[in-house]
Design a protein around this motif. Sequence first.
Motif, PDB file in Angstrom:
ATOM      1  N   PRO A 110      39.755  35.416  33.114  1.00 31.61           N
ATOM      2  CA  PRO A 110      41.026  35.597  32.386  1.00 31.61           C
ATOM      3  C   PRO A 110      41.219  36.950  31.700  1.00 31.61           C
ATOM      4  O   PRO A 110      42.344  37.383  31.547  1.00 31.61           O
ATOM      5  N   LEU A 111      40.158  37.630  31.288  1.00 36.22           N
ATOM      6  CA  LEU A 111      40.332  38.930  30.647  1.00 36.22           C
ATOM      7  C   LEU A 111      40.669  40.040  31.633  1.00 36.22           C
ATOM      8  O   LEU A 111      41.147  41.086  31.250  1.00 36.22           O
ATOM      9  N   GLY A 112      40.416  39.810  32.918  1.00 36.24           N
ATOM     10  CA  GLY A 112      40.645  40.849  33.913  1.00 36.24           C
ATOM     11  C   GLY A 112      42.053  40.831  34.458  1.00 36.24           C
ATOM     12  O   GLY A 112      42.924  40.091  34.022  1.00 36.24           O
ATOM     13  N   PHE A 113      42.286  41.683  35.449  1.00 33.34           N
ATOM     14  CA  PHE A 113      43.574  41.726  36.136  1.00 33.34           C
ATOM     15  C   PHE A 113      43.634  40.571  37.122  1.00 33.34           C
ATOM     16  O   PHE A 113      42.620  40.163  37.668  1.00 33.34           O
ATOM     17  N   GLN A 114      44.797  40.054  37.391  1.00 32.04           N
ATOM     18  CA  GLN A 114      44.942  38.883  38.243  1.00 32.04           C
ATOM     19  C   GLN A 114      45.201  39.280  39.698  1.00 32.04           C
ATOM     20  O   GLN A 114      46.292  39.108  40.219  1.00 32.04           O
ATOM     21  N   PHE A 115      44.152  39.789  40.379  1.00 33.42           N
ATOM     22  CA  PHE A 115      44.257  40.096  41.792  1.00 33.42           C
ATOM     23  C   PHE A 115      43.928  38.871  42.643  1.00 33.42           C
ATOM     24  O   PHE A 115      44.416  38.717  43.728  1.00 33.42           O
TER      25      PHE A 115
END
Length: 121
Positions: A110-115
């Motif tokens: 969840p903290l990252g980018f949603q690729f």
Amino acid sequence: MIHTHITGWVLALILFLVIRVMQKKGKNTKILHMILRVIYIVILGTGLMLLFGLYQITFLYILKSALGIWMIALFEMVLVNGKKNESVKHLWIQFSFVLAILLYLGFKLPLGFQFFFIMVF
């Protein structure tokens, strides 16, 4: 904080590759290696801040943290063994697997980018 963390590991990866190329050419890389070690501290510090700033720490975050520490160890092992002209083929294989898993987890959590939209775990 997350942008500082991402900037840190991108700079570390670029500087790592520059040092490795310079080592192969026989140039002195002591200063660049020390700068890379300072960047390790930035990566570890921001990573710990992100980890302890979470509401709930799940297994995947612990796994990503452990793999991140292993990646820093691989950086050092490749550079030190490469400087001694020892074989680093097995370390490059580990490096590629760990980097792929770290990037996947970093973009999936969840903290990252949603690729990645497919949930594997």
